[in-house]
Scaffold this active site. Structure first.
Site, PDB file in Angstrom:
ATOM      1  N   ASP A 198       0.716  -1.381  -0.003  1.00 46.39           N
ATOM      2  CA  ASP A 198      -0.065  -0.006   0.035  1.00 46.39           C
ATOM      3  C   ASP A 198       0.962   1.272  -0.110  1.00 46.39           C
ATOM      4  O   ASP A 198       1.459   1.801   1.100  1.00 46.39           O
ATOM      5  CB  ASP A 198      -0.989   0.022   1.291  1.00 46.39           C
ATOM      6  CG  ASP A 198      -1.773   1.082   1.393  1.00 46.39           C
ATOM      7  OD1 ASP A 198      -1.856   1.958   0.034  1.00 46.39           O
ATOM      8  OD2 ASP A 198      -2.896   0.908   1.994  1.00 46.39           O
ATOM      9  N   ASP A 237      -1.549   5.055  -6.019  1.00 49.67           N
ATOM     10  CA  ASP A 237      -1.869   4.088  -4.800  1.00 49.67           C
ATOM     11  C   ASP A 237      -2.052   2.760  -5.197  1.00 49.67           C
ATOM     12  O   ASP A 237      -2.983   2.494  -5.857  1.00 49.67           O
ATOM     13  CB  ASP A 237      -3.174   4.751  -4.566  1.00 49.67           C
ATOM     14  CG  ASP A 237      -3.526   3.961  -2.923  1.00 49.67           C
ATOM     15  OD1 ASP A 237      -2.607   3.163  -2.420  1.00 49.67           O
ATOM     16  OD2 ASP A 237      -4.517   4.484  -2.224  1.00 49.67           O
TER      17      ASP A 237
END
Length: 551
Positions: free
Chosen positions: A210, A421
Site C-alpha cells: 500500500d 496508490d
C-alpha cells in the site's frame, strides 16, 4: 533480544549419557542469534554456552561438529556455520550442539565463526552482483478475517482518523462549509499481496502492498483463536510492545496520521478506519522484518492487530516517517502488477516487488513528485505523505477530454491532488473530471446499453449487461496524461471489470461516491506496468512489461 539463562546448577559427577546431557542443556534455554551482522553476538553466544557447559562437565569426546554450509540468495560463495540441533536455528546461520561439545574447541570456533560473519555482505550493502531484492507479488482476492465472526456487535469503535492514509483523506481542520466524507459502502475485493518473514525466527505474513498508507501492521494471533495463521508474538525473541510513555503514543503535537491512545494495560494502542470500512486496531510494537536469509531490518514500529476486518496486514509504503519505506531507509522500490485477465486459473497471477535498483529501468519514463511547502500543512484535504504527481489530462478513444489541468492539482483546501496508490483497486476521479469521463463513455456506448440506476457497491455507476467485448470495442483505451510527456495507457480490457451476475462496470469511479477528495490511480490500471518510486530523487517511473515474466 537474547535471553540470558539462569545460572545452571552443577550436576553430580558421572556419565549421564548424551541424551541426558542434551536434556539438561536444553533446560537452560541457551541463547540464539537475533542478527548475523555483528560478530559481538557470536562472542556473547559462545560465552553464554561455555557458562552452561562448564557445570555440565562435558568430556573432550563431547565436541562441536560444525557443518560448513551456506544459504545465499545471491548464489555467490559465502561462509556460514550450521549444526544439527534446531534450538539455534536461524534463517541463514544455524549454530548448535550435537551435544558432543568440547570446550577446548571454543576458541577456534569463535575465530572461525567471526571470520565467517565478517565475510557476509552488510545489511545495508547488497551483493554487487545484484543491487535489488525481489519478492513475488500476487494479485488476489482479499480474505475475510477469521476474527470477524467472533467480533460482537458492540465492539467499541474509535473515531475515524482525521488523516487516515490508504484510501481516504478526511479534513484535519474542516471549515464550517466543508463536507465531511463518510465511510463508503464500497469494499475492495482484490489486492496486491506479498509475504514477508517477520520476527525471530521469521514467521511469513501476508501483507497488502500500500503506497497510500503509512503504518504497517500485521495480524497477531489472538488467544481465543489459537488456530489462525496469524503472527504469534510469543514465538519471536525480537518482539516488543510499545508502552504508553513512548513519545509516539503521547506526542507533544498531535499526529493525526497515527491515531494512538493508551489502553487499560498502559500499552500504546492504535485504531484505523479506512474509507472502505476496513477496521484495524491493536497495539504498536517493534519487530524485525527479514529481507533475505541474512538481511533484516532493525526493529521497526508496526501495528499488531488483534481486531481487523481482513486477514492480510498492510505494508505501508508512503512518505511518512513511520512507513516501511522510511524506517527501513529504502531509497527506491518498484512493483509490476500482473494481469488479472486469467483469474480463472488455479494459481493466482504473480508479479514482482523490488527493493533497490530495477534492472529494467533503462526504458522507464519519469514524472516528478509534487512538492508542498510548510504553508500547506493545514490544508484540510491534502495528503502530503502520498505520491502526488502532476496529471495533465485524459484521452478516451483518442479524443482529449475538455478538463482543466487544475482539476488534477490541489486547490486552496488541498482537494484534487492526483496520487499513485497500490492499495486502491480502481481509479477514482474528482467530480468535475469524472463527469467528463462518464459523459464520453455514455456517448460512445449509447445510453440504451447502460443499466439504469445501477451502481456497483455505490461507487462504480457506469455498468452494462451482456457481451462486454462489444462495449470494449466501442470505447477503446484511455490514456492518463502526466507531466513530462509520461502516459499511463489503460487498455480496452482494463477499462471494464466484471462484478458478477453478468454485469460489467467501468473501472473508473467518482471520488465523491467513495467519500474522498482526491484523484487516485489504482492498481487495476497499473497492470503489466512497472511502477518505480525513486524516493531519494522524488520521482515516479513507468515502463510497460509482461509482469508475469519478470519475477
Amino acid at each position: 533480544m537474547n535471553v540470558v539463562p539462569p545460572t545452571p546448577p552443577v550436576h553430580p559427577a558421572g556419565n549421564i549419557g548424551a541424551s541426558g546431557l542434551f536434556e539438561r542443556f536444553q533446560r537452560f534455554r541457551p541463547p540464539t542469534f537475533t542478527s548475523i551482522d555483528r560478530p559481538k553476538e557470536a562472542e556473547y553466544w559462545l560465552d553464554r554456552i561455555s557458562k552452561i557447559l562448564k557445570p555440565l562437565r562435558c568430556t573432550e569426546v563431547e565436541q562441536v561438529e560444525p557443518v560448513y554450509s551456506i544459504s545465499n540468495p545471491y548464489k555467490t560463495p559465502t561462509k556460514s556455520l550450521r549444526a544439527p540441533s534446531p534450538r539455534f536455528a536461524h534463517p541463514s546461520i544455524s549454530l548448535s550442539l550435537s551435544l558432543s561439545l568440547s570446550l577446548s574447541l571454543m576458541a577456534s570456533l569463535l575465530l572461525f565463526l567471526t571470520l565467517s560473519l565478517l565475510s557476509l555482505p552488510s545489511l545495508s550493502s547488497p551483493s554487487p552482483s545484484k543491487t535489488h531484492l525481489s519478492f513475488p507479488l500476487f494479485s488476489i482476492p482479499l480474505s475475510p478475517s477469521p476474527l470477524i465472526a467472533s467480533l460482537s456487535s458492540n465492539t467499541p469503535k474509535t473515531q475515524i482518523p482525521r488523516n487516515p492514509s490508504p484510501i481516504s483523506k478526511i479534513p484535519q481542520n474542516p471549515s464550517p462549509n466543508s463536507k465531511i466524507p463518510t465511510i463508503s459502502r464500497f469494499k475492495y475485493t482484490m489486492a496486491l499481496v506479498l509475504s514477508l518473514p517477520i520476527g525471530t525466527p521469521p514467521q511469513s505474513q501476508p501483507m497488502v502492498l500500500d503506497t497510500g498508507s503509512q503504518l504497517s501492521w500485521i495480524q497477531c494471533k489472538p488467544k481465543r483463536l489459537p488456530k489462525t495463521p496469524s503472527f504469534d508474538p510469543s514465538l519471536s525473541s525480537t518482539f516488543s510492545l510499545l508502552p504508553c510513555n513512548t513519545p509516539l503514543c503521547k506526542p507533544r503535537i498531535p499526529d493525526f496520521s497515527i491515531p494512538t491512545s493508551c489502553d487499560s494495560n498502559r500499552l500504546c494502542h492504535y485504531s484505523y478506519f479506512y474509507a472502505d470500512g476496513t477496521l484495524a486496531e491493536g497495539n504498536l510494537v517493534k519487530e524485525k522484518i527479514s529481507l533475505t536469509n541474512y538481511q533484516s531490518t532493525p526493529p521497526i514500529i508496526l501495528g499488531c492487530s488483534r481486531d481487523a476486518s481482513s486477514a492480510e496486514g498492510i505494508l505501508g509504503m508512503n512518505l511518512g516517517r513511520l512507513s516501511f519505506t522510511s524506517q527501513a531507509k529504502i531509497q527506491k522500490f518498484s512493483y509490476c502488477v500482473p494481469s488479472r485477465r486469467n483469474l480463472t486459473q488455479r494459481s493466482p497471477p504473480v508479479g514482482s516487488f523490488l527493493i533497490g535498483d530495477n534492472p529494467y529501468s533503462g526504458g522507464f519514463k519519469y514524472v516528478d513528485l509534487m512538492r508542498f511547502g510548510a504553508g500547506t500543512d493545514n490544508l484540510p484535504y491534502l495528503d502530503k505523505l502520498a505520491y502526488t504527481v502532476g496529471m495533465e489530462g485524459i484521452r478516451i478513444a483518442g479524443r482529449r477530454l475538455n478538463i482543466s489541468r487544475a482539476v488534477f492539482r490541489p486547490d486552496s483546501g488541498g482537494a484534487g491532488q492526483t496520487m499513485i496508490d497500490s492499495g486502491t483497486e480502481f481509479t477514482f476521479l474528482v467530480e468535475e473530471a469524472y463527469n467528463k469521463v462518464k459523459q464520453e463513455v455514455v456517448r460512445l456506448v449509447g445510453p440504451t446499453r447502460l443499466k439504469s440506476g445501477y451502481a456497483y457497491a455505490g461507487a462504480l455507476d457506469v455498468c452494462v449487461d451482456g457481451n462486454v467485448a462489444v462495449i470494449e470495442r466501442l470505447v477503446g483505451e484511455m490514456v492518463l496524461e502526466m507531466e513530462r510527456g509520461v502516459e499511463i495507457v489503460v487498455g480496452k480490457e482494463q477499462m471494464w471489470v466484471p462484478v458478477g451476475g453478468g454485469v460489467t462496470c467501468l473501472s473508473v469511479g467518482s471520488s465523491q461516491m467513495l467519500g474522498v477528495e482526491s484523484n487516485i490511480i489504482g492498481n487495476f490500471h497499473q497492470q503489466n506496468l512497472w511502477v518505480e518510486f525513486d524516493v531519494l530523487n522524488r520521482k515516479v517511473g513507468f515502463g510497460k512489461a509482461d509482469c508475469s515474466k519478470v519475477v
